[in-house]
Design a protein around this motif. Structure first.
Motif, PDB file in Angstrom:
ATOM      1  N   PRO A   1       0.775  -1.312   0.020  1.00  0.00           N
ATOM      2  CA  PRO A   1      -0.196   0.098  -0.102  1.00  0.00           C
ATOM      3  C   PRO A   1       1.093   1.238  -0.058  1.00  0.00           C
ATOM      4  O   PRO A   1       1.992   1.354   0.586  1.00  0.00           O
ATOM      5  CB  PRO A   1      -0.756  -0.089   1.197  1.00  0.00           C
ATOM      6  CG  PRO A   1      -0.041  -1.152   2.186  1.00  0.00           C
ATOM      7  CD  PRO A   1       0.735  -1.856   1.214  1.00  0.00           C
ATOM      8  N   ALA A   2       0.486   2.337  -0.694  1.00  0.00           N
ATOM      9  CA  ALA A   2       1.246   3.449  -0.771  1.00  0.00           C
ATOM     10  C   ALA A   2       0.296   4.449   0.083  1.00  0.00           C
ATOM     11  O   ALA A   2       0.670   5.845   0.006  1.00  0.00           O
ATOM     12  CB  ALA A   2       1.423   3.888  -2.080  1.00  0.00           C
ATOM     13  N   ASP A   3      -0.909   4.228   0.408  1.00  0.00           N
ATOM     14  CA  ASP A   3      -1.566   5.525   1.232  1.00  0.00           C
ATOM     15  C   ASP A   3      -0.839   5.978   2.380  1.00  0.00           C
ATOM     16  O   ASP A   3      -1.719   6.930   2.971  1.00  0.00           O
ATOM     17  CB  ASP A   3      -3.086   4.793   1.335  1.00  0.00           C
ATOM     18  CG  ASP A   3      -3.196   3.611   2.232  1.00  0.00           C
ATOM     19  OD1 ASP A   3      -2.320   3.003   2.411  1.00  0.00           O
ATOM     20  OD2 ASP A   3      -4.145   3.079   2.619  1.00  0.00           O
ATOM     21  N   ASP A   4      -0.036   5.494   3.048  1.00  0.00           N
ATOM     22  CA  ASP A   4       0.716   5.909   3.964  1.00  0.00           C
ATOM     23  C   ASP A   4       2.170   6.551   4.064  1.00  0.00           C
ATOM     24  O   ASP A   4       2.777   6.669   4.787  1.00  0.00           O
ATOM     25  CB  ASP A   4       0.795   4.982   5.170  1.00  0.00           C
ATOM     26  CG  ASP A   4       1.374   3.569   4.664  1.00  0.00           C
ATOM     27  OD1 ASP A   4       1.929   3.459   3.683  1.00  0.00           O
ATOM     28  OD2 ASP A   4       1.734   2.546   5.538  1.00  0.00           O
ATOM     29  N   MET A   5       2.223   6.735   2.728  1.00  0.00           N
ATOM     30  CA  MET A   5       3.543   7.220   2.348  1.00  0.00           C
ATOM     31  C   MET A   5       3.762   8.735   2.290  1.00  0.00           C
ATOM     32  O   MET A   5       4.874   8.959   2.388  1.00  0.00           O
ATOM     33  CB  MET A   5       3.992   6.625   0.834  1.00  0.00           C
ATOM     34  CG  MET A   5       4.377   5.124   0.600  1.00  0.00           C
ATOM     35  SD  MET A   5       6.008   4.667   1.104  1.00  0.00           S
ATOM     36  CE  MET A   5       5.395   3.566   2.452  1.00  0.00           C
ATOM     37  N   ASP A   6       2.666   9.436   2.344  1.00  0.00           N
ATOM     38  CA  ASP A   6       3.107  10.939   2.468  1.00  0.00           C
ATOM     39  C   ASP A   6       3.809  11.413   3.582  1.00  0.00           C
ATOM     40  O   ASP A   6       4.699  12.050   3.373  1.00  0.00           O
ATOM     41  CB  ASP A   6       1.738  11.537   2.618  1.00  0.00           C
ATOM     42  CG  ASP A   6       1.093  11.945   1.030  1.00  0.00           C
ATOM     43  OD1 ASP A   6       1.659  12.006   0.177  1.00  0.00           O
ATOM     44  OD2 ASP A   6      -0.073  11.748   0.844  1.00  0.00           O
ATOM     45  N   PRO A   7       3.515  10.882   4.777  1.00  0.00           N
ATOM     46  CA  PRO A   7       4.634  11.137   6.008  1.00  0.00           C
ATOM     47  C   PRO A   7       6.079  10.644   5.749  1.00  0.00           C
ATOM     48  O   PRO A   7       6.952  11.497   6.112  1.00  0.00           O
ATOM     49  CB  PRO A   7       4.180  10.422   7.380  1.00  0.00           C
ATOM     50  CG  PRO A   7       2.579  10.080   6.743  1.00  0.00           C
ATOM     51  CD  PRO A   7       2.514   9.970   5.495  1.00  0.00           C
ATOM     52  N   VAL A   8       6.045   9.760   5.090  1.00  0.00           N
ATOM     53  CA  VAL A   8       7.539   9.126   4.520  1.00  0.00           C
ATOM     54  C   VAL A   8       8.152  10.128   3.846  1.00  0.00           C
ATOM     55  O   VAL A   8       9.366  10.733   3.867  1.00  0.00           O
ATOM     56  CB  VAL A   8       7.534   7.608   4.110  1.00  0.00           C
ATOM     57  CG1 VAL A   8       8.916   7.388   3.543  1.00  0.00           C
ATOM     58  CG2 VAL A   8       6.862   6.947   5.127  1.00  0.00           C
TER      59      VAL A   8
END
Length: 195
Positions: A173-180
């Motif tokens: 999943p990429a939906d949690d990548m913004d904070p990264v």
């Protein structure tokens, strides 16, 4: 016989590239047969190969088109913005998954095809050069950390991009990548000390 206008030729070439992008993304390089390319573009093999010598030339043109798009984004907003666009949900009419598909196919062919690797080297250098120039401009403006060489920061950002592409290739999943990606941006920024 009437001459075809340059605008018409450019529009036809764009039609071929757009159709081929989705075909290569869906089927990979080997699976993108001439028949599938015809279906994806809505054109005959004669029309397709009038503009491109062969399938590899078509794929290289498509990958180069994507690199130019990425280079424009890097020049204006930085390499992290390219990464953000890779994970962004598609806007109407956009095909970021197809863009990712091309990037994945390039990565695979770089590992397995020495001739492709040689032909690709000059094209990929454009993105590295744009990233380095952007970082130099940011350093001159006082926005980039000055304790790490720009070439090291360029390599760091390129490694993060490749890691993100691998992450997406595995279907994670990429939906949690913004904070990264926020953290990646923060890592290269200059931190001003408080009083």
């Amino acid at each position: 016989m009437p001459r075809v206008s340059q605008d018409h030729l450019d529009a036809r070439k764009r039609q071929i590239l757009d159709g081929a992008r989705s075909c290569f993304a869906r089927h990979g390089y080997e699976g993108a047969t001439v028949r599938r390319l015809e279906e994806a573009t809505g054109l005959s093999r004669g029309a397709i190969f009038h503009h491109f010598r062969d399938k590899e030339s078509l794929f290289l043109a498509l990958a180069e088109d994507d690199v130019l798009r990425m280079t424009d984004i890097v020049a204006e907003q930085g390499l992290v913005q390219v990464m953000r666009e890779l994970i962004a949900p598609p806007a109407e009419g956009d095909h970021p998954a197809d863009w990712l598909g091309t990037r994945l196919e390039v990565s695979r062919r770089l590992r397995t095809d020495p001739e492709f690797r040689a032909r690709w080297a000059a094209r990929s250098e454009q993105l590295t050069k744009a990233t380095r120039q952007r970082l130099l401009r940011q350093r001159e403006a006082g926005n980039l950390r000055d304790d790490v060489d720009v070439d090291v920061l360029t390599s760091f950002l390129e490694l993060v991009l490749e890691g993100l592409v691998s992450h997406l290739a595995m279907g994670l999943p990429a939906d949690d990548m913004d904070p990264v990606l926020d953290l990646v941006e923060e890592t290269v920024r200059r931190h001003r000390r408080g009083f």
